[in-house]
Design a protein around this motif. Sequence first.
Motif, PDB file in Angstrom:
ATOM      1  N   THR A  25      40.241   1.000  -2.425  1.00 50.08           N
ATOM      2  CA  THR A  25      41.474   1.226  -2.311  1.00 50.08           C
ATOM      3  C   THR A  25      42.130   1.917  -3.522  1.00 50.08           C
ATOM      4  O   THR A  25      43.183   2.631  -3.584  1.00 50.08           O
ATOM      5  CB  THR A  25      42.126  -0.145  -1.840  1.00 50.08           C
ATOM      6  N   PRO A  57      39.646   1.617  12.717  1.00 48.91           N
ATOM      7  CA  PRO A  57      39.681   0.884  11.429  1.00 48.91           C
ATOM      8  C   PRO A  57      38.581   1.201  10.513  1.00 48.91           C
ATOM      9  O   PRO A  57      37.383   1.402  10.918  1.00 48.91           O
ATOM     10  CB  PRO A  57      39.425  -0.368  12.040  1.00 48.91           C
ATOM     11  N   ARG A  59      36.743  -0.178   7.098  1.00 47.60           N
ATOM     12  CA  ARG A  59      36.837  -1.381   6.251  1.00 47.60           C
ATOM     13  C   ARG A  59      36.901  -0.969   4.738  1.00 47.60           C
ATOM     14  O   ARG A  59      36.459  -0.048   4.194  1.00 47.60           O
ATOM     15  CB  ARG A  59      35.396  -1.883   6.414  1.00 47.60           C
ATOM     16  N   THR A  60      37.437  -1.797   4.167  1.00 47.74           N
ATOM     17  CA  THR A  60      38.038  -1.541   2.544  1.00 47.74           C
ATOM     18  C   THR A  60      37.019  -2.643   1.786  1.00 47.74           C
ATOM     19  O   THR A  60      36.450  -3.633   2.199  1.00 47.74           O
ATOM     20  CB  THR A  60      39.405  -1.618   2.105  1.00 47.74           C
ATOM     21  N   ASP A  62      38.497  -4.421  -0.266  1.00 48.79           N
ATOM     22  CA  ASP A  62      39.447  -5.667  -0.646  1.00 48.79           C
ATOM     23  C   ASP A  62      39.921  -6.339   0.559  1.00 48.79           C
ATOM     24  O   ASP A  62      40.666  -7.184   0.559  1.00 48.79           O
ATOM     25  CB  ASP A  62      40.713  -4.952  -1.068  1.00 48.79           C
ATOM     26  N   GLY A  63      38.947  -6.447   1.594  1.00 50.52           N
ATOM     27  CA  GLY A  63      38.948  -7.600   2.571  1.00 50.52           C
ATOM     28  C   GLY A  63      39.766  -7.220   3.673  1.00 50.52           C
ATOM     29  O   GLY A  63      40.053  -7.990   4.616  1.00 50.52           O
ATOM     30  N   TYR A  64      40.395  -5.778   3.868  1.00 46.45           N
ATOM     31  CA  TYR A  64      41.251  -5.686   5.099  1.00 46.45           C
ATOM     32  C   TYR A  64      40.930  -4.034   5.570  1.00 46.45           C
ATOM     33  O   TYR A  64      40.128  -3.607   4.713  1.00 46.45           O
ATOM     34  CB  TYR A  64      42.494  -5.641   4.582  1.00 46.45           C
ATOM     35  N   ASP A  65      40.990  -3.919   6.772  1.00 51.54           N
ATOM     36  CA  ASP A  65      40.996  -2.803   7.283  1.00 51.54           C
ATOM     37  C   ASP A  65      42.354  -1.624   7.068  1.00 51.54           C
ATOM     38  O   ASP A  65      43.275  -2.279   7.108  1.00 51.54           O
ATOM     39  CB  ASP A  65      40.365  -2.652   8.837  1.00 51.54           C
ATOM     40  N   MET A  66      41.813  -0.334   7.402  1.00 50.61           N
ATOM     41  CA  MET A  66      42.788   0.596   7.196  1.00 50.61           C
ATOM     42  C   MET A  66      42.776   1.361   8.529  1.00 50.61           C
ATOM     43  O   MET A  66      41.438   1.817   8.743  1.00 50.61           O
ATOM     44  CB  MET A  66      42.950   1.539   6.072  1.00 50.61           C
TER      45      MET A  66
END
Length: 329
Positions: A25, A57, A59-60, A62-66
């Motif tokens: 990110t 989705p 995956r990043t 940093d623990g969240y998806d975009m």
Amino acid sequence: MTLRSRPKSPALHRVVALLQPPQSTFTLACASEVFGDHGPAVPAHYAFEVCTESPGPVRTQDGYDMLVTAGLDALESADTVLVPGWQQPPGTEVPPAVVAAVRQAHRRGARVVALCSGAFVLAAAGLLDGRRAATHWARAAELAARFPQVRVDPAVLYVDHGDVATSAGSAAGVDLCLHLVSADQGAAYAMRIARQMVMPPHREGCQLQYAELPTSGPVTDSLAPLLEWLSGRLDQPVSVADMAVRSQVSPRTLTRRFTEQLGISPGRWLLDRRIAATRALLEETDLPVETIARKVGLSSAVNLRRRFHEAVRTTPSVYRRAFRADKAG
């Protein structure tokens, strides 16, 4: 610095970032902060978008998806294709569809840019064969081993070939993006973006990526107050001794701090700022070269022309005519 022909149409320059899980990110943010929307304070010249091989989705790290809705077909009309990192384990092959899409975009004339480890994607597409390339120092040996035809330079911040560009890790991506904006739209516009981001103008690509801020020691070791002081006095003659007195250290200590924190000498840093100011004045004013020389502290038109040619590989008059012609077009 290579002068590029700027777009003749008022259409926005379309920058499409190719995301790949797990996406960094920070690296993506470096690009979006430069090419994204800066509000009414800075006129828009770029449209920033993202795409991915399999829309949905992403995956990043940093623990969240975009959620990314555009697929690889978004690259078909991109003016610049940007790869913000490649976070796969060593030895992982770049997906054939991604390689084909990047290669095709380059073939039709799009500029292809890699930030940090994104150089692995460009190398897999064959775009770096026989060329110098930068990447994060921690992955430089791996890139060189996997793609021996690439001339990996593990020290510099970025390398720009015009059609293809690569950068080292972290903030070097911002430096490369600002460099590209400067080449596209002029130094003055790039400075406006840098000011909007509350950061100094970009560092030149030849600076060492190993140079970093001290991890220990008093805050007074920071060069920030001195750099701000110098930036407001470009029209005045300033020597290294003057800088040292201002910083209350010896010239040798000051030079060491510049090398540690910026990777270049005090004189080189100051000259880079003078050249950037020269470019902005050539772009935005009709001032004679002699007047510009005094305003940026280069003393005379003769000295300015010599320094400018060494840095930009052209003369002030040719630079001004090229910029004005492109703006008129």
